[in-house]
Design a protein around this motif. Structure first.
Motif, PDB file in Angstrom:
ATOM      1  N   ASP A  65       2.965 -14.652 -40.467  1.00 22.15           N
ATOM      2  CA  ASP A  65       3.909 -14.040 -39.583  1.00 22.15           C
ATOM      3  C   ASP A  65       5.075 -14.027 -40.246  1.00 22.15           C
ATOM      4  N   GLN A  66       5.759 -12.806 -39.829  1.00 27.81           N
ATOM      5  CA  GLN A  66       7.043 -12.626 -40.377  1.00 27.81           C
ATOM      6  C   GLN A  66       8.145 -13.703 -40.256  1.00 27.81           C
ATOM      7  N   ALA A  67       7.976 -14.086 -38.709  1.00 22.10           N
ATOM      8  CA  ALA A  67       8.926 -14.860 -38.382  1.00 22.10           C
ATOM      9  C   ALA A  67       8.729 -16.211 -39.289  1.00 22.10           C
ATOM     10  N   GLU A  70      10.210 -15.393 -42.759  1.00 19.42           N
ATOM     11  CA  GLU A  70      11.928 -15.565 -42.641  1.00 19.42           C
ATOM     12  C   GLU A  70      12.635 -16.985 -42.489  1.00 19.42           C
TER      13      GLU A  70
END
Length: 87
Positions: A65-67, A70
């Motif tokens: 997941d990108q979140a 990050e």
């Protein structure tokens, strides 16, 4: 091995760097250009292979997941590092 002559126009500063390297290494200009071109082709082939592998991972659902990525990256600037995100 058979060879083929290729012609390319290069900016003068790059041509000078090639000439300088050839002189420093006591090699012909053509040797420098051949080495550089072979390395570039190899890198591009590897980049293409890795792109195809990455696309296969996405198709197979092997993603993170990108979140999560990050948040992990942001934590690297702190004293409290998060674990590397896993799929």
């Amino acid at each position: 091995m058979d060879t083929k002559v290729l012609t390319a126009h290069v900016p003068l500063p790059l041509a000078q760097k090639i000439d300088d390297l050839a002189a420093q290494l006591d090699r012909p200009r053509a040797w420098i250009v051949k080495q550089a071109l072979a390395a570039w082709v190899s890198e591009e082939e590897e980049r293409h292979r890795l792109t195809l592998a990455g696309m296969a991972d996405v198709t197979a659902g092997r993603v993170v997941d990108q979140a999560d990525v990050e948040a992990w990256a942001a934590s690297l600037a702190t004293g409290n590092h998060l674990p590397v995100p896993q799929r």
